[in-house]
Design an enzyme around this catalytic site. Structure first.
Site, short mmCIF file in Angstrom:
data_model
loop_
_atom_site.label_atom_id
_atom_site.label_comp_id
_atom_site.label_asym_id
_atom_site.label_seq_id
_atom_site.Cartn_x
_atom_site.Cartn_y
_atom_site.Cartn_z
N CYS A 1 0.96 -1.29 0.00
CA CYS A 1 0.13 -0.10 -0.04
C CYS A 1 0.95 1.26 0.03
CB CYS A 1 -0.69 0.00 1.36
SG CYS A 1 -1.96 1.34 1.26
N GLU B 1 -9.23 -1.06 -1.84
CA GLU B 1 -9.63 0.37 -1.74
C GLU B 1 -10.76 0.84 -0.90
OE1 GLU B 1 -7.12 2.20 -2.33
OE2 GLU B 1 -5.83 1.03 -3.70
#
Length: 136
Positions: free
Chosen positions: A85, A127
């Site tokens: 990430c 997400e």
């Protein structure tokens, strides 16, 4: 406008609020910020640019799709994987689904429903997790 990437785990761990038509500019900021980070990023949530709203962007190969208030309405074929990430260092193990169906609003505030599989489904799930404050 290209925004700074948030790396504050406390901020990222807070759930986001529903988006409204007034939040269209945030979707455009996500487009600009993803483009600026293209070499190391394939998706982004609004809280990653400092805005706690339910808005994500997902790279789907040739296009980036902005989703306002995305919700997974079906999921199939769970598997284990590792992800990185932009807001974190390194990779972490997580569980994802091979196939999902997601509902969301587009830039015209028209409701969309899309089936995703494989890598695109994985990005979308990552997400959407950000929106609830879940970090891998």
């Amino acid at each position: 406008m290209v925004k700074q990437i948030v790396r504050d785990i406390f901020f990222l761990g807070q759930p986001s609020k529903p988006a409204t038509k007034a939040d269209i500019q945030i979707g455009k900021d996500l487009q600009d910020t993803l483009q600026a980070n293209r070499e190391r990023c394939v998706g982004m949530a609004a809280n990653m640019i400092g805005v706690r709203k339910n808005i994500i962007i997902v790279n789907m190969g040739f296009i980036d799709v902005v989703m306002f208030n995305p919700a997974i309405v079906s999921k199939h074929d769970m598997y284990e994987t590792e992800e990185g990430c932009l807001s974190l260092d390194g990779v972490r193990k997580t569980t994802r689904y091979q196939e999902i169906e997601v509902e969301y609003y587009d830039f015209n505030w028209k409701k969309q429903r899309q089936k995703l599989s494989g890598w695109t489904a994985q990005i979308c799930q990552h997400e959407i997790d950000h929106l609830s404050g879940k970090i891998i």
